[in-house]
Design a protein around this motif. Structure first.
Motif, PDB file in Angstrom:
ATOM      1  N   THR A 210      23.743   8.700 -36.427  1.00  0.00           N
ATOM      2  CA  THR A 210      22.578   9.592 -36.345  1.00  0.00           C
ATOM      3  C   THR A 210      23.024  11.058 -36.313  1.00  0.00           C
ATOM      4  N   ILE A 211      24.107  11.335 -35.614  1.00  0.00           N
ATOM      5  CA  ILE A 211      24.659  12.700 -35.610  1.00  0.00           C
ATOM      6  C   ILE A 211      25.027  13.116 -37.039  1.00  0.00           C
ATOM      7  N   ASN A 212      25.627  12.187 -37.791  1.00  0.00           N
ATOM      8  CA  ASN A 212      25.947  12.464 -39.192  1.00  0.00           C
ATOM      9  C   ASN A 212      24.692  12.809 -39.994  1.00  0.00           C
ATOM     10  N   ALA A 213      23.609  12.082 -39.718  1.00  0.00           N
ATOM     11  CA  ALA A 213      22.350  12.341 -40.427  1.00  0.00           C
ATOM     12  C   ALA A 213      21.812  13.726 -40.072  1.00  0.00           C
ATOM     13  N   LEU A 214      21.827  14.046 -38.776  1.00  0.00           N
ATOM     14  CA  LEU A 214      21.299  15.345 -38.339  1.00  0.00           C
ATOM     15  C   LEU A 214      22.197  16.491 -38.819  1.00  0.00           C
ATOM     16  N   ALA A 215      23.473  16.188 -38.998  1.00  0.00           N
ATOM     17  CA  ALA A 215      24.402  17.230 -39.437  1.00  0.00           C
ATOM     18  C   ALA A 215      24.163  17.629 -40.892  1.00  0.00           C
ATOM     19  N   CYS A 216      23.589  16.723 -41.682  1.00  0.00           N
ATOM     20  CA  CYS A 216      23.405  17.068 -43.094  1.00  0.00           C
ATOM     21  C   CYS A 216      21.933  17.282 -43.445  1.00  0.00           C
ATOM     22  N   ALA A 217      21.040  17.167 -42.464  1.00  0.00           N
ATOM     23  CA  ALA A 217      19.612  17.284 -42.762  1.00  0.00           C
ATOM     24  C   ALA A 217      19.147  18.738 -42.718  1.00  0.00           C
ATOM     25  N   ASP A 218      18.114  19.019 -43.506  1.00  0.00           N
ATOM     26  CA  ASP A 218      17.434  20.317 -43.374  1.00  0.00           C
ATOM     27  C   ASP A 218      16.433  20.245 -42.241  1.00  0.00           C
ATOM     28  N   SER A 219      15.859  19.061 -42.060  1.00  0.00           N
ATOM     29  CA  SER A 219      14.878  18.929 -40.987  1.00  0.00           C
ATOM     30  C   SER A 219      14.850  17.498 -40.477  1.00  0.00           C
ATOM     31  N   VAL A 220      14.240  17.348 -39.305  1.00  0.00           N
ATOM     32  CA  VAL A 220      14.119  16.010 -38.736  1.00  0.00           C
ATOM     33  C   VAL A 220      12.654  15.717 -38.445  1.00  0.00           C
ATOM     34  N   LEU A 221      12.228  14.546 -38.883  1.00  0.00           N
ATOM     35  CA  LEU A 221      10.857  14.092 -38.643  1.00  0.00           C
ATOM     36  C   LEU A 221      10.925  13.024 -37.554  1.00  0.00           C
ATOM     37  N   ILE A 222      10.147  13.202 -36.503  1.00  0.00           N
ATOM     38  CA  ILE A 222      10.257  12.330 -35.334  1.00  0.00           C
ATOM     39  C   ILE A 222       8.994  11.492 -35.160  1.00  0.00           C
ATOM     40  N   PRO A 223       9.037  10.210 -35.536  1.00  0.00           N
ATOM     41  CA  PRO A 223       7.884   9.356 -35.253  1.00  0.00           C
ATOM     42  C   PRO A 223       7.874   8.995 -33.773  1.00  0.00           C
ATOM     43  N   VAL A 224       6.715   9.068 -33.170  1.00  0.00           N
ATOM     44  CA  VAL A 224       6.574   8.737 -31.758  1.00  0.00           C
ATOM     45  C   VAL A 224       5.406   7.784 -31.614  1.00  0.00           C
ATOM     46  N   GLN A 225       5.662   6.679 -30.940  1.00  0.00           N
ATOM     47  CA  GLN A 225       4.582   5.726 -30.736  1.00  0.00           C
ATOM     48  C   GLN A 225       3.619   6.297 -29.711  1.00  0.00           C
ATOM     49  N   ALA A 226       2.335   6.146 -29.980  1.00  0.00           N
ATOM     50  CA  ALA A 226       1.335   6.765 -29.121  1.00  0.00           C
ATOM     51  C   ALA A 226       1.178   5.977 -27.832  1.00  0.00           C
ATOM     52  N   ALA A 227       2.179   6.072 -26.986  1.00  0.00           N
ATOM     53  CA  ALA A 227       2.117   5.467 -25.654  1.00  0.00           C
ATOM     54  C   ALA A 227       2.904   6.384 -24.733  1.00  0.00           C
ATOM     55  N   LYS A 228       2.408   6.505 -23.510  1.00  0.00           N
ATOM     56  CA  LYS A 228       3.024   7.502 -22.632  1.00  0.00           C
ATOM     57  C   LYS A 228       4.519   7.283 -22.453  1.00  0.00           C
ATOM     58  N   LEU A 229       4.913   6.019 -22.316  1.00  0.00           N
ATOM     59  CA  LEU A 229       6.328   5.742 -22.088  1.00  0.00           C
ATOM     60  C   LEU A 229       7.183   6.190 -23.265  1.00  0.00           C
ATOM     61  N   ALA A 230       6.573   6.153 -24.461  1.00  0.00           N
ATOM     62  CA  ALA A 230       7.334   6.508 -25.649  1.00  0.00           C
ATOM     63  C   ALA A 230       7.676   7.995 -25.674  1.00  0.00           C
ATOM     64  N   LEU A 231       6.951   8.768 -24.891  1.00  0.00           N
ATOM     65  CA  LEU A 231       7.239  10.202 -24.854  1.00  0.00           C
ATOM     66  C   LEU A 231       8.503  10.488 -24.052  1.00  0.00           C
ATOM     67  N   GLU A 232       8.819   9.556 -23.121  1.00  0.00           N
ATOM     68  CA  GLU A 232      10.078   9.694 -22.401  1.00  0.00           C
ATOM     69  C   GLU A 232      11.192   9.568 -23.425  1.00  0.00           C
ATOM     70  N   GLY A 233      12.215  10.337 -23.266  1.00  0.00           N
ATOM     71  CA  GLY A 233      13.296  10.217 -24.234  1.00  0.00           C
ATOM     72  C   GLY A 233      13.149  11.242 -25.344  1.00  0.00           C
ATOM     73  N   LEU A 234      11.935  11.684 -25.582  1.00  0.00           N
ATOM     74  CA  LEU A 234      11.722  12.714 -26.593  1.00  0.00           C
ATOM     75  C   LEU A 234      12.494  13.979 -26.215  1.00  0.00           C
ATOM     76  N   GLN A 235      12.458  14.272 -24.910  1.00  0.00           N
ATOM     77  CA  GLN A 235      13.186  15.431 -24.397  1.00  0.00           C
ATOM     78  C   GLN A 235      14.682  15.352 -24.736  1.00  0.00           C
ATOM     79  N   GLU A 236      15.223  14.145 -24.574  1.00  0.00           N
ATOM     80  CA  GLU A 236      16.655  13.955 -24.854  1.00  0.00           C
ATOM     81  C   GLU A 236      16.948  14.193 -26.339  1.00  0.00           C
ATOM     82  N   LEU A 237      16.049  13.690 -27.195  1.00  0.00           N
ATOM     83  CA  LEU A 237      16.231  13.891 -28.631  1.00  0.00           C
ATOM     84  C   LEU A 237      16.163  15.375 -28.983  1.00  0.00           C
ATOM     85  N   LEU A 238      15.201  16.076 -28.390  1.00  0.00           N
ATOM     86  CA  LEU A 238      15.060  17.505 -28.678  1.00  0.00           C
ATOM     87  C   LEU A 238      16.288  18.280 -28.197  1.00  0.00           C
TER      88      LEU A 238
END
Ligand code: ADP
Ligand code: MG
Length: 260
Positions: A137-165
């Motif tokens: 995934t680091i390799n993907a982010l290293a060569c990407a112009d942008s990242v699209l983040i799908p998030v499941q619409a559930a409160k628990l799914a928002l946890e971890g988003l902070q870590e990704l950001l």
């Protein structure tokens, strides 16, 4: 000019692969030349485009990465889907490559070398990431112009988003200054429930100021659960359904980003 978009979230089952398929084919329907890179060792992008036995494929993202690491000529092996997108498939061989990367010099930049070679031939390259923040995934982010983040619409799914950001901003500082956030995409939304509405509000309150949140969300529908087994997009499977409309609208939003 080619744009490289990584579809990433370290959670599994949030709609990354479904989005790679239907955004990719959506862009192809608008006349764009699209390459999809399956960068998950589970090969679900590969199988959901109808290539049922990823393990028997001679060339995959794993053999391509291995060739780049060995400084050998990169094999072709690109597959063509009837709906107009190209695919670099994946299989479990990628697990070994991810482990081997640890000992490689410039290990974050192996995929970038391959992607740079492909950029002339495509308008969009979409990378379907593993559900982890490992080296692939680091390799993907290293060569990407942008990242699209799908998030499941559930409160628990928002946890971890902070870590990704946080990871994204780290990558921006260390390896890829140009990396932007294409947007957060809400998936599997059941708009009639209060729960879903609350999650959407929470997302906008917590992140909306700093991160683009796509106007369009993807509704929950069994039609999208059926498409992987058919090997086709939602546009073919249920062309008039609300999921097809939603992915079409997402495609338009992504295209409009180019004109901002
Ligand atoms: P990821 O790649 O993040 O693991 P997938 O795209 O594979 O997630 O989706 C996980 C499962 O949920 C798959 O079976 C897929 O068909 C299904 N799915 C994806 N999006 C939706 C949706 N909007 N509504 C219903 N099912 C969905
Ligand atoms: Mg997936």
């Amino acid at each position: 000019m080619c744009k490289v978009i990584a579809v990433a979230n370290m959670k599994g089952g949030v709609g990354k692969t479904t989005t790679a398929v239907n955004l990719g084919i959506g862009l192809a329907m608008q006349g764009k030349r699209v390459l999809l890179l399956d960068c998950d060792s589970q090969g679900s992008l590969t199988s959901s485009l109808g290539f049922r036995k990823p393990s028997v494929l001679e060339t995959s993202i794993a053999t391509i990465m291995a060739a780049v690491i060995a400084e050998e000529e990169v094999p072709d092996g690109i597959l063509h889907h009837p709906e107009g997108v190209d695919l670099v498939p994946s299989n479990e061989g990628l697990k070994g490559i991810e482990l081997a990367l640890v000992n490689v010099m410039s290990r974050e930049l192996v995929l970038k070398e391959y992607v740079s070679q492909m950029k002339n031939d495509y308008d969009y390259i979409l990378i379907d990431c593993m559900p982890s923040l490992g080296l692939m995934t680091i390799n993907a982010l290293a060569c990407a112009d942008s990242v699209l983040i799908p998030v499941q619409a559930a409160k628990l799914a928002l946890e971890g988003l902070q870590e990704l950001l946080r990871t994204i901003s780290h990558i921006r500082k260390k390896i890829n200054q140009r990396l932007k956030i294409e947007g957060i995409l809400l998936t599997m939304v059941n708009p009639r429930t209060r729960y879903a509405r609350e999650t959407m509000e929470m997302l906008r309150d917590s992140y909306g100021e700093n991160v683009h949140i796509f106007q369009e969300y993807i509704p929950y529908t069994v039609r999208l659960e059926e498409t992987p087994a058919e090997g086709i997009s939602i546009y073919r499977h249920d062309s008039r359904g609300k999921a097809a409309m939603a992915y079409q609208a997402l495609t338009k939003e992504v295209l409009d980003h180019e004109n901002r």
